[in-house]
Design a protein around this motif. Structure first.
Motif, PDB file in Angstrom:
ATOM      1  N   ARG A 166     -80.042   7.999 -72.007  1.00 51.86           N
ATOM      2  CA  ARG A 166     -78.744   8.204 -71.359  1.00 51.86           C
ATOM      3  C   ARG A 166     -78.916   8.333 -69.854  1.00 51.86           C
ATOM      4  O   ARG A 166     -78.135   7.790 -69.087  1.00 51.86           O
ATOM      5  N   MET A 182     -71.386   9.330 -71.465  1.00 55.73           N
ATOM      6  CA  MET A 182     -71.765   7.954 -71.774  1.00 55.73           C
ATOM      7  C   MET A 182     -70.558   7.047 -71.538  1.00 55.73           C
ATOM      8  O   MET A 182     -69.424   7.433 -71.830  1.00 55.73           O
ATOM      9  N   LYS A 222     -67.702   1.715 -75.136  1.00 53.68           N
ATOM     10  CA  LYS A 222     -68.007   0.293 -75.289  1.00 53.68           C
ATOM     11  C   LYS A 222     -67.164  -0.538 -74.326  1.00 53.68           C
ATOM     12  O   LYS A 222     -67.665  -1.483 -73.698  1.00 53.68           O
ATOM     13  N   ALA A 258     -68.493  -0.045 -70.728  1.00 54.69           N
ATOM     14  CA  ALA A 258     -69.747  -0.766 -70.531  1.00 54.69           C
ATOM     15  C   ALA A 258     -69.487  -2.259 -70.330  1.00 54.69           C
ATOM     16  O   ALA A 258     -70.099  -2.909 -69.466  1.00 54.69           O
ATOM     17  N   GLU A 277     -75.500   0.536 -74.164  1.00 51.14           N
ATOM     18  CA  GLU A 277     -74.526   1.435 -74.794  1.00 51.14           C
ATOM     19  C   GLU A 277     -74.612   1.348 -76.318  1.00 51.14           C
ATOM     20  O   GLU A 277     -74.626   2.374 -77.015  1.00 51.14           O
TER      21      GLU A 277
END
Length: 266
Positions: free
Chosen positions: A3, A44, A47, A50, A67
């Motif tokens: 991460r 994070m 999706k 990313a 990811e």
């Protein structure tokens, strides 16, 4: 670790393109704080984020693949940075409000908890349980870390998997409580405290800054910020001083184990 590497990569790619955090945020349609949280490994990227970052930074899908890889791993993204500190810790201070600390769980108890998480396949359940059991090796080292745990009394009575699972789990707590570098204290169910929202762990690592992990219903967060870690430490001391002594706690755990054994017999 992965991460943090992803966060470093986003920051480096943004700098290479000459974008400020605000400029990149506008390109992908999110706030500047979103970019900041991603680049500091506080969050994070999703999706979607990313994918948008890949387009804005012209990375040929690198961030999307990162990811996917991180989220597919058996240890959650929020905990993964802490796992490295846990493995190298000289001292661990752990509070749990609702379940037995992960390093002290039996395989059956751990499986019951993992299976309760929605949407997991059988292979994902197996992988997550195995990852949790692998982490327990740190307490079996020739020179293990000092381990302090405070658990809420409710943990001893919450039925996770039925009487046989609970009896075995509390028997394991008794065994660990008798080890020389382990101290397990029980916080009375009648005692209000300032961490009723969830558990946390503090890892003291040689020649490194102390790190904390704070659990949440979704994922949890590894905390590096010195002021925040210090505050977690204050909460820990507040809880620990309210808990029963180690001997009193051992008696309560043994009593709980006997009660679960009696439920098996009946």
């Amino acid at each position: 670790m992965e991460r943090q590497l992803l966060a470093d990569e986003v920051r480096a790619l943004r700098a290479r393109r000459g974008y400020s955090q605000d400029e990149l945020a506008k390109l992908i349609g999110f706030s500047q704080s979103t970019i900041k949280n991603i680049e500091t490994a506080y969050r994070m990227p999703t999706k979607e984020q990313a994918h948008l970052l890949d387009k804005a930074l012209d990375t040929a899908g690198v961030l999307t693949r990162w990811e996917s890889r991180i989220r597919a791993a058996p240890i959650s993204p929020g905990f993964r940075p802490f796992a490295a500190a846990e493995a190298e810790a000289r001292a661990l201070k752990w509070f749990e409000y609702s379940v037995v600390p992960g390093l002290l769980q039996t395989e059956e108890y751990a499986r019951m908890l993992v299976e309760a998480f929605p949407g997991l396949t059988e292979s994902e359940v197996v992988a997550r349980v195995a990852a949790k059991l692998d982490r327990q090796a740190v307490l079996e080292l020739e020179d293990p870390p000092w381990f302090w745990a405070v658990i809420d009394e409710h943990v001893l009575h919450r039925n996770v998997g039925g009487p046989p699972v609970m009896a075995a789990q509390l028997a394991k707590l008794v065994e660990f409580a008798r080890r020389p570098r382990v101290c397990i204290q029980v916080l009375s169910a009648a005692c209000p405290h300032n961490a009723m929202g969830g558990g946390f762990v503090i890892a003291e690592v040689a020649r490194q800054s102390t790190v904390a992990y704070v659990d949440t219903v979704l994922d949890g967060q590894t905390v590096y910020d010195r002021a925040m870690v210090e505050m977690v430490g204050v909460v820990w001391e507040s809880i620990r001083t309210k808990a029963l002594s180690d001997n009193e706690s051992l008696g309560l755990i043994e009593e709980g184990a006997q009660q679960w054994q009696q439920r098996i017999a009946s």
